[in-house]
Structure formats: C-alpha cells, structure tokens
Design a protein around this motif. Structure first.
Motif, PDB file in Angstrom:
ATOM      1  N   HIS A   1       0.861  -1.192   0.000  1.00 26.73           N
ATOM      2  CA  HIS A   1       0.000   0.000   0.000  1.00 26.73           C
ATOM      3  C   HIS A   1       0.888   1.228   0.000  1.00 26.73           C
ATOM      4  O   HIS A   1       1.643   1.467   0.924  1.00 26.73           O
ATOM      5  CB  HIS A   1      -0.948   0.020   1.203  1.00 26.73           C
ATOM      6  CG  HIS A   1      -2.097   0.980   1.005  1.00 26.73           C
ATOM      7  ND1 HIS A   1      -1.905   2.296   0.657  1.00 26.73           N
ATOM      8  CD2 HIS A   1      -3.434   0.813   1.064  1.00 26.73           C
ATOM      9  CE1 HIS A   1      -3.088   2.892   0.521  1.00 26.73           C
ATOM     10  NE2 HIS A   1      -4.029   2.015   0.756  1.00 26.73           N
TER      11      HIS A   1
ATOM     12  N   HIS B   1     -10.073  -4.808  -1.102  1.00 25.99           N
ATOM     13  CA  HIS B   1     -10.038  -4.493   0.322  1.00 25.99           C
ATOM     14  C   HIS B   1     -11.433  -4.762   0.870  1.00 25.99           C
ATOM     15  O   HIS B   1     -12.419  -4.483   0.186  1.00 25.99           O
ATOM     16  CB  HIS B   1      -9.723  -3.006   0.555  1.00 25.99           C
ATOM     17  CG  HIS B   1      -8.293  -2.650   0.280  1.00 25.99           C
ATOM     18  ND1 HIS B   1      -7.865  -1.350   0.221  1.00 25.99           N
ATOM     19  CD2 HIS B   1      -7.196  -3.420   0.059  1.00 25.99           C
ATOM     20  CE1 HIS B   1      -6.550  -1.332  -0.007  1.00 25.99           C
ATOM     21  NE2 HIS B   1      -6.131  -2.576  -0.132  1.00 25.99           N
TER      22      HIS B   1
ATOM     23  N   HIS C   1      -4.030   5.906  -3.409  1.00 24.71           N
ATOM     24  CA  HIS C   1      -5.214   6.770  -3.457  1.00 24.71           C
ATOM     25  C   HIS C   1      -4.933   7.863  -4.493  1.00 24.71           C
ATOM     26  O   HIS C   1      -3.995   8.630  -4.309  1.00 24.71           O
ATOM     27  CB  HIS C   1      -5.460   7.409  -2.093  1.00 24.71           C
ATOM     28  CG  HIS C   1      -5.613   6.418  -0.985  1.00 24.71           C
ATOM     29  ND1 HIS C   1      -5.640   6.772   0.348  1.00 24.71           N
ATOM     30  CD2 HIS C   1      -5.749   5.060  -1.007  1.00 24.71           C
ATOM     31  CE1 HIS C   1      -5.785   5.687   1.095  1.00 24.71           C
ATOM     32  NE2 HIS C   1      -5.845   4.632   0.295  1.00 24.71           N
TER      33      HIS C   1
ATOM     34  N   GLU D   1      -9.155  -4.844   6.016  1.00 24.31           N
ATOM     35  CA  GLU D   1      -8.836  -3.529   6.583  1.00 24.31           C
ATOM     36  C   GLU D   1      -9.663  -3.293   7.841  1.00 24.31           C
ATOM     37  O   GLU D   1      -9.902  -2.164   8.242  1.00 24.31           O
ATOM     38  CB  GLU D   1      -9.077  -2.436   5.549  1.00 24.31           C
ATOM     39  CG  GLU D   1      -8.028  -2.435   4.463  1.00 24.31           C
ATOM     40  CD  GLU D   1      -7.971  -1.134   3.682  1.00 24.31           C
ATOM     41  OE1 GLU D   1      -9.045  -0.550   3.444  1.00 24.31           O
ATOM     42  OE2 GLU D   1      -6.862  -0.714   3.326  1.00 24.31           O
TER      43      GLU D   1
ATOM     44  N   GLU E   1      -7.102   2.883  -6.118  1.00 19.62           N
ATOM     45  CA  GLU E   1      -8.130   2.310  -5.227  1.00 19.62           C
ATOM     46  C   GLU E   1      -9.441   3.088  -5.316  1.00 19.62           C
ATOM     47  O   GLU E   1      -9.429   4.319  -5.424  1.00 19.62           O
ATOM     48  CB  GLU E   1      -7.568   2.366  -3.797  1.00 19.62           C
ATOM     49  CG  GLU E   1      -8.516   1.908  -2.713  1.00 19.62           C
ATOM     50  CD  GLU E   1      -7.874   2.002  -1.319  1.00 19.62           C
ATOM     51  OE1 GLU E   1      -6.623   1.955  -1.206  1.00 19.62           O
ATOM     52  OE2 GLU E   1      -8.634   2.143  -0.351  1.00 19.62           O
TER      53      GLU E   1
HETATM   54 ZN   LIG Z   1      -6.157   2.539   0.736  1.00 27.21          ZN
END
Ligand SMILES: [Zn+2]
Length: 287
Positions: free
Chosen positions: A73, A221, A112, A266, A152
C-alpha cells in the motif's frame, strides 16, 4: 494472477507486534494462521523507499517460502489531480513505492489517486491519467515490469475514485489494475451494497469494462464501514451487524463466478477478520 481466493491483513497484525515479530517473521506467522496474503504498508513514505533493499528481498524470500501473496500500500501523501508541484512529488512517491514493490516482488502498488479540489470528475480523470501514464513510462525505463499500479476506489465524496472513475483510469493507463475496496463502494454510495445482486452488478461492470481476467484476479479491500452523507467515516469489524457491507454476499458472488480474488482485510482486527472472511467463503464454496 492468484491461483485461488487469498486472504490477508493490511499491515502487521497487533498480535504479531506484541510478540515483537520483525517484518521477516510476518509471512510464517500468517501462514501459521492459515492466511496467504499480506499488504505491506508503505503509507507514510516520502520520495524514497523507506525499506532497505535487503529487507525487502528477505520479505520476498519468506513470502515465497510461506506461500504469501504480497502487495504494497503506497503513500497516503499523493494527489495526481492537484497542483503541478504536488503531482510531481506524488509521481516520485509512487515510483519509490513501485521500486520497493519490485524488490519484494509485490504484485501491485495500491494508492489513493487524489482529491477533486475544484476539478470536475472529467478534469480529475484527465489529470490522473496523464500523471499515471508518466509513472508507467518511468517504471518501464527503470525495468519495473511486473508490478501493477493499483488505483483504489475511495470512500469519501471529496476524493477522486468512484468505481466508474477507477475503471476509466485503468482503461486509459497501461500497467494498472483496479483496487476494489468494497467498504469504500458502500460508503461512497451511502449503503449501496445490500444484496447479492448489488455485488453482482459491480463485478459485471468490472468484467464489461476491463475483461474477464481483470475480474477473475481482483485485488480487493474489505471491512465493514460507517459513513455519513460525505461518505466514509470509519472501518468496523465483521461481527458488528449494524454496519455493512456483509461479506457473505460477496462470498456468494465469488463462488458463483468462481473468482480468485486477493482479499485484504482492513478491519480494526486485521488478521482475525481475514480468517473469518476466509471461513465464510469456505462455507459458501461447500454449499
Ligand atoms: Zn487505501
């Protein structure tokens, strides 16, 4: 592409940290729990990889020995639809993440994409596409060929990254793969995922836009999520019935389409809920 549905945590589980485990211990500890994926958190990184190459290689080696699928990530500090200097800095951060991902043989760098600011969806998409095409080009020059860039789906309405926008970005830029964050889809569209059919519609859209391979090998996720009219508020555990989405519904769709996704938990209890989701899917595949 993953050989089967795989499950793992986003970052090092609290119980491992309490045991004073170092990074190289994580794959074996996950394997012992019956998990088979790990998303390495590079979320506070700047312009350079903040892991030593030898440590990244050691993680890769241990992941191989313990059959753990790795992803990374990327830094939270990126915005590909901001001011010029911000975009340039973001490109360097993403390249640093991709470099470390290559060292550890991680399959995808999750990131992101950015914030709209005053931009329309179309303008933000153009800015992101242009910046990411540059990053993909630079990766090619650096010989980083196996790592995918994974924009994402984002949970807040101020963030670029609705399902449609992320799929468009992946249609336009090479070496990309959408990161399907189910909690974010749910929060962004304020409670969209209520039935099996709601999940089915999302997977059908992915297949229509990016093809069957993209669908079969989704990087996902999952957590439960609380939201407001602005979208995402906070993540919750699988057992909290007052929040959605319900993993059982996704498990049904995975079984129905025979998907092989990588599902990163998550949840506030990372590995504990990864195990729960794995077991829910196992039950679904039996029936
Ligand atoms: Zn993320």
């Amino acid at each position: 592409m993953a050989d089967r549905p795989r499950f793992g945590p986003a970052g090092v589980p609290a119980a491992f940290r309490e045991k004073k485990a170092v990074l190289a211990d994580v794959p074996k500890l996950l394997h012992d729990e019956g998990l088979d994926a790990f998303e390495y958190p590079a979320v506070r990184w700047g312009a350079k990889p903040q892991i030593k190459r030898e440590n990244a290689k050691e993680l890769s080696l241990k992941a191989g020995e313990n059959d753990i699928w790795l992803s990374l990530h990327g830094s939270y500090f990126m915005n590909f639809c901001g001011e010029k200097e911000v975009v340039e800095a973001s490109k360097n951060r993403l390249i640093a993440c991709a470099t470390a991902a290559e060292w550890m043989k991680a399959h995808v760098v999750v990131f992101h994409p950015g914030f709209y600011g005053k931009r329309t969806s179309k303008e933000a998409l153009e800015d992101c596409s242009e910046a990411l095409a540059d990053v993909a080009e630079k990766m090619k020059m650096l010989g980083i060929e196996k790592v995918k860039l994974g924009p994402e789906i984002m949970g807040r309405l101020s963030q670029f990254g609705g399902l449609d926008e992320i799929l468009s970005l992946c249609e336009e830029v090479e070496q990309t793969q959408p990161v399907i964050d189910w909690a974010h889809i749910h929060a962004r569209d304020r409670g969209r995922l209520k039935t099996v059919d709601d999940f089915r519609k999302v997977v059908e859209e992915i297949e229509k836009r990016l093809g069957t391979d993209a669908l079969m090998n989704m990087h996902c996720h999952f957590a439960k999520i609380e939201f407001t009219e602005k979208g995402e508020k906070r993540h919750h555990t699988i057992n909290e019935t007052e929040y959605g989405p319900d993993f059982t519904l996704l498990a049904r769709v995975i079984a129905e389409f025979e998907l092989k996704p990588v599902i990163i938990s998550e949840s506030p209890i990372l590995d504990v809920d990864a195990i729960k989701m794995r077991d829910i899917l196992r039950e679904e595949l039996k029936s």
